[in-house]
Structure formats: C-alpha cells, structure tokens
Design an enzyme around this catalytic site. Structure first.
Site, mmCIF file in Angstrom:
data_model
loop_
_atom_site.group_PDB
_atom_site.id
_atom_site.type_symbol
_atom_site.label_atom_id
_atom_site.label_comp_id
_atom_site.label_asym_id
_atom_site.label_seq_id
_atom_site.Cartn_x
_atom_site.Cartn_y
_atom_site.Cartn_z
ATOM 1 N N HIS A 1 0.851 -1.184 0.000
ATOM 2 C CA HIS A 1 0.000 0.000 0.000
ATOM 3 C C HIS A 1 0.886 1.232 0.000
ATOM 4 C CE1 HIS A 1 -3.175 2.794 1.178
ATOM 5 N NE2 HIS A 1 -4.000 1.868 0.746
ATOM 6 N N ASP B 1 -7.976 -5.425 0.221
ATOM 7 C CA ASP B 1 -8.472 -6.309 -0.822
ATOM 8 C C ASP B 1 -8.055 -7.764 -0.651
ATOM 9 O OD1 ASP B 1 -9.885 -4.416 -2.311
ATOM 10 O OD2 ASP B 1 -8.018 -3.609 -3.092
HETATM 11 N N1 ACO Z 1 3.904 -7.678 -4.767
HETATM 12 C C1 ACO Z 1 5.235 -7.689 -4.928
HETATM 13 N N2 ACO Z 1 6.045 -6.637 -4.758
HETATM 14 C C2 ACO Z 1 5.450 -5.471 -4.434
HETATM 15 C C3 ACO Z 1 4.064 -5.361 -4.254
HETATM 16 C C4 ACO Z 1 3.283 -6.527 -4.421
HETATM 17 N N3 ACO Z 1 1.953 -6.498 -4.247
HETATM 18 N N4 ACO Z 1 3.742 -4.086 -3.919
HETATM 19 C C5 ACO Z 1 4.896 -3.422 -3.909
HETATM 20 N N5 ACO Z 1 5.921 -4.244 -4.206
HETATM 21 C C6 ACO Z 1 7.354 -3.904 -4.249
HETATM 22 C C7 ACO Z 1 7.678 -3.075 -5.468
HETATM 23 O O1 ACO Z 1 8.038 -3.890 -6.557
HETATM 24 C C8 ACO Z 1 8.808 -2.221 -4.967
HETATM 25 O O2 ACO Z 1 9.968 -3.045 -4.931
HETATM 26 P P1 ACO Z 1 11.423 -2.405 -5.299
HETATM 27 O O3 ACO Z 1 11.698 -1.422 -4.212
HETATM 28 O O4 ACO Z 1 12.354 -3.570 -5.318
HETATM 29 O O5 ACO Z 1 11.266 -1.753 -6.637
HETATM 30 C C9 ACO Z 1 8.437 -1.941 -3.517
HETATM 31 O O6 ACO Z 1 7.611 -3.055 -3.123
HETATM 32 C C10 ACO Z 1 7.693 -0.634 -3.324
HETATM 33 O O7 ACO Z 1 6.518 -0.666 -4.121
HETATM 34 P P2 ACO Z 1 5.961 0.557 -4.960
HETATM 35 O O8 ACO Z 1 5.452 0.029 -6.266
HETATM 36 O O9 ACO Z 1 6.938 1.685 -4.974
HETATM 37 O O10 ACO Z 1 4.735 0.993 -4.051
HETATM 38 P P3 ACO Z 1 3.563 1.971 -4.465
HETATM 39 O O11 ACO Z 1 3.235 2.749 -3.254
HETATM 40 O O12 ACO Z 1 3.869 2.735 -5.699
HETATM 41 O O13 ACO Z 1 2.371 0.954 -4.849
HETATM 42 C C11 ACO Z 1 0.515 -0.478 -4.672
HETATM 43 C C12 ACO Z 1 1.342 0.618 -3.990
HETATM 44 C C13 ACO Z 1 0.038 0.018 -6.061
HETATM 45 C C14 ACO Z 1 -0.734 -0.738 -3.827
HETATM 46 C C15 ACO Z 1 1.382 -1.750 -4.819
HETATM 47 O O14 ACO Z 1 1.764 -2.193 -3.528
HETATM 48 C C16 ACO Z 1 0.655 -2.848 -5.570
HETATM 49 O O15 ACO Z 1 0.693 -2.869 -6.796
HETATM 50 N N6 ACO Z 1 -0.021 -3.803 -4.844
HETATM 51 C C17 ACO Z 1 -0.793 -4.836 -5.496
HETATM 52 C C18 ACO Z 1 -2.128 -4.283 -5.971
HETATM 53 C C19 ACO Z 1 -3.069 -4.033 -4.819
HETATM 54 O O16 ACO Z 1 -3.239 -4.876 -3.934
HETATM 55 N N7 ACO Z 1 -3.742 -2.862 -4.869
HETATM 56 C C20 ACO Z 1 -4.757 -2.480 -3.859
HETATM 57 C C21 ACO Z 1 -4.268 -1.354 -2.983
HETATM 58 S S1 ACO Z 1 -5.478 -0.968 -1.767
HETATM 59 C C22 ACO Z 1 -6.626 -0.109 -2.639
HETATM 60 O O17 ACO Z 1 -6.388 0.608 -3.530
HETATM 61 C C23 ACO Z 1 -8.008 -0.303 -2.238
#
Ligand code: ACO
Length: 448
Positions: free
Chosen positions: A325, A382
C-alpha cells in the site's frame, strides 16, 4: 490527533526554548542566495519555491513529485491514516469501533457531516436515502443496451455518468441544498444501479428496491431475489455486508478520491465526477485488486504451491495482489477486520473455502520473508475482501462494484469539502518539459 495537528516530535521541538523558528532556510548554490520558507504542519508550500530564481527571467523553482508520493493536495478533516502505525479513523473515530458499533448509513452521515447523528438526524437521513433508491424507468432501457457479458463496472461508470442527464439541478454545485439532494440520490441509487447491472449480466429481471429493508439488506434483495414473494436477507450476510461497506466508505486521498477532487475542481456536476472516480477505482492497482486477488488464489490452487508462487513474486514475474500500500507500511487495519469477518461468514454459511487456507498460507509465508519484510508489504483491504464476498455468494465481477457502492459517500464527502474550500482552484499540475525546444516545420517531401 488529526492530520492538521502538530505531531509529537513537533510539539517537543516547539517547547524547546532554543528551538529555531518554524521555517526552512534554503540556500541556492547556483546563486549563493538564501530563502526562508515558512513551515506549517510540517509542510512547506510548493508556491514558496517559485521565488527561487537564477535571474529575473527564470520561471522559478518547482517541486517534482510524480504520483504525489510526498505532496499534500488539500487540507482535509474527513479521514485520518497513520500508515506506519496501521491507524484509520473517520472524523476521529477508529475504524475498529465503527465496524463493531455503527451501521453503514450512520457512518455515511458521520463522514458527510463530521458528527455522529442524533436519533432524529439518523431517522431523517435514512428516510431520505431510502426514498431515493428508485431510478427513472428509462435508465432500465439504457442498461438493457449493454452487451450480455458487459462488466458491471463498465455499466456502473456509464450509468452514473448518465444520471447527470436526468438531474439538471446537479449543476448548481455551490448550493448546499442541491448538493444534499444529489447526495441522497447518489447514495440511494448506487446500489440499485449496481444490482441492475449484475441482473442484466445474468439476463434476469431487475428487482425493485424494497424500502422496508436495511441499506445492505435491500442491496442483497436487488441482487439475489428470485421467486420469493418477500425477500428476507440472511442476517449474517446482511451484517457482514454492512461491515464491508463501513470499511470501504473512505480512505483519504487515494487514487479515486484524488480523481473526484481533480475532475470536480472543474466544477462539473457530481454525477460526472463520481463516474470518473468509479473509473479510477476499476483499475487493478486500486479497487480492482479484490478481483485480481481471487484470480491469483485460484491460479495458485493449493497451499502446497504457495512457496513457488512466492518465488515468482520475488523474481518480479508476478505481483502478490492484495499486498502493499502507498500509505500503510504496517498491517492495513481493514484487512484485520475483514479476516475475522471472513472466518465468521464461512462458519455461519458452513462453507469452508480452500482459497481462505491458501490466502492465510500466503500471508504467513510473505510476512516471514525478508523480501516483503524489508519493503514493508502487508495485506491490504483487498486481500481478504474477495474471499469474504465469494463466500457470501457474490460473483467475482461484482467485487469492485460493491467497493464503489460503499465508497460513494467518501467520494461525496471529499468532493463537498473541496467545493467549500476557498483555497482550492481548478486542479492543474505543472510538468517538466524535456521534449524538443523548437524546430522548423518539415515539408512532407523532405521527411525521412
Ligand atoms: N507484490 C510484490 N512486490 C510489491 C508489491 C506486491 N503487491 N507491492 C509493492 N511491491 C514492491 C515493489 O516492486 C517495490 O519493490 P522495489 O523497491 O524492489 O522496486 C516496492 O515493493 C515498493 O513498491 P511501490 O510500487 O513503490 O509501491 P507503491 O506505493 O507505488 O504501490 C501499490 C502501492 C500500487 C498498492 C502496490 O503495492 C501494488 O501494486 N499492490 C498490489 C495491488 C493491490 O493490492 N492494490 C490495492 C491497494 S489498496 C486499494 O487501492 C483499495
């Protein structure tokens, strides 16, 4: 403490007699000049950077922040999140208390008005929402025009946008009375349109609202009623749905809230702005993640395959949907409540679901793996909501629709706050242009 209050560290600093004044001094090493910028609530104003110039013709300094990682776009009193501590509060009330003691309609009143309603206020609010659940008959024809396998989210976006063609008074956005009327309509009609979209996708007749039922009870009625003369919702499901609605009601400046504020800042009517917010929610990185979680769990198929899946996540081949998140760097408090609700629903429905075991195994594996620990990736709302909804009989394509129904009140609360905020203007970010500066037009016969 709300987001506009000073933090504990700030208080300590200001109590210190030797503490410096609340400002930031910036030295521009290009010119050697110093600038003093005021600090309010641990924040500087981006416009205060504009005075930093190399020479008078310079445009001035800007801040660059794609995806708003560190930019506050508004001042808000609606919802507070402390992502490090895993805290979520609506108008100061902890989400755990609201999920346990409140109802969705009471929580909706709280979000919109800032205070819990008195008995009389709640009665009046419930009356008005309940008496705006019917939709114009011609909207049914509109829904009938969609293809039989249309996704209900697509139908919801379009039909909510179409409401603006029915309610011309909605353009009067600066009238509190008009805003109140559109709020009754939006909160009342959203479940009806959501349920009609679902019934259309099944080819089943639409079920009209039953105003004697509760808000979640009526939603279940419009979705699932078949030949009963009077639909009686299962109390366990009705209560679980009410909790899910409360948990999804608002979440401060998320992607869809930012969308309704951005689109609404052009002063368009609230139906068009809400349609835009629903579209933002539809994406798999936002509200669409609940659908993706279920597909992921089905793809994994068994607890034994969890370690392999975790390996694939760590190599970057796939994402662990429902994890991570932007704001929470701790367990999402909503996920904790839903996990308990999922267990209860399955016990009551006597429907154990192997997907719940896979989800728990995935969570356990992820929370003890350095990849997830280092990145502070925890289950978000979720992760367990899809499994709960599936156990309740909801089809996968309706998961995000349900989220949209619940979130409508959050969108309207954020939108109203923006409309009333004298500091807000039409949203219009700047860019860093890195394209070609200027060139002469090339005639067709001279192009390579
Ligand atoms: N699975 C694997 N790796 C992940 C995930 C994940 N679900 N989420 C983040 N990471 C990793 C990224 O690859 C990144 O790694 P790195 O530092 O090696 O590059 C690190 O964790 C930081 O992640 P970011 O993408 O910078 O985080 P951001 O804040 O931009 O994204 C998000 C947040 C979009 C929710 C992301 O965690 C994601 O895509 N999660 C899966 C989708 C999801 O569950 N969305 C629902 C969110 S809640 C809502 O909106 C109701």
């Amino acid at each position: 403490m709300d987001s506009a209050s000073p933090t504990a560290t700030q208080l300590k600093k200001s109590e210190d007699p030797k503490a410096a004044r609340q400002s930031l001094t910036i030295t521009d090493n290009r010119t050697g000049k110093n600038y003093e910028v005021p600090i309010t609530n641990d924040t500087i104003r981006a416009m205060d950077l504009r005075q930093i110039k190399v020479d008078p013709t310079d445009f001035g300094m800007m801040s660059y922040d794609p995806a708003f990682n560190n930019t506050a776009s508004c001042i808000s009193k609606v919802t507070f999140i402390d992502g490090d501590a895993g805290i979520l509060r609506y108008r100061g009330y902890p989400i755990e208390d609201l999920a346990e003691k409140s109802t969705y309609l009471e929580t909706a009143y709280l979000l919109l008005n800032g205070e819990l309603p008195t008995e009389a206020q709640l009665k009046d609010w419930t009356y008005h929402v309940t008496h705006h659940t019917f939709i114009h008959e011609s909207i049914k024809k509109f829904l009938d025009g969609f293809h039989y396998d249309a996704h209900p989210m697509g139908m919801l976006i379009s039909t909510i946008a179409a409401l603006s063609t029915y309610y011309h008074d909605a353009k009067d956005i600066f009238s509190p009375e008009s805003r109140k009327k559109q709020t009754y309509r939006l909160i009342g009609k959203m479940p009806t349109i959501a349920a009609f979209s679902y019934r259309h996708s099944l080819g089943m007749p639409f079920v009209y609202p039953d105003n004697d039922l509760s808000y979640p009870g009526n939603f279940l009625n419009m979705l699932f009623r078949t030949t009963e003369t009077r639909y009686r919702p299962n109390p366990t499901l009705e209560h679980a749905l009410d909790i899910l609605f409360i948990l999804h009601a608002d979440h401060e400046q998320n992607c869809s809230a930012n969308t309704i504020r951005g689109v609404g800042s052009s002063h368009v009517d609230p139906y068009s702005a809400t349609a835009a917010a629903i579209a933002a929610l539809y994406g798999p990185l936002h509200g669409g993640a609940n659908e993706e979680v279920l597909r992921m769990l089905m793809e994994i198929g068994s607890v034994q395959k969890v370690p392999d899946f975790i390996k694939r996540v760590k190599t970057g081949e796939v994402k662990l949907m429902g994890f991570g998140h932007r704001v929470y760097k701790n367990y999402d408090p909503r996920a904790k409540i839903i996990k308990v609700a999922a267990d209860k629903v399955m016990q009551k429905m006597k429907q154990p679901d192997p997907l719940l075991d896979i989800a728990k195994a995935l969570e356990e594996a992820a929370l003890s793996d350095p990849y997830f620990v280092e990145r502070k990736l925890y289950p978000n709302v979720d992760f367990y909501s899809g499994i709960t909804l599936k156990a309740m009989g909801f089809p996968v394509s309706m998961f995000t629709v349900l989220f949209a129904v619940a979130r409508t009140v959050g969108w309207i609360s954020q939108w109203s706050e923006m409309i009333e905020d004298p500091q807000q203007k039409i949203g219009r970010p700047r860019q860093l242009y890195t394209g070609v500066t200027h060139r002469d037009y090339v005639e067709m016969d001279q192009r390579k």
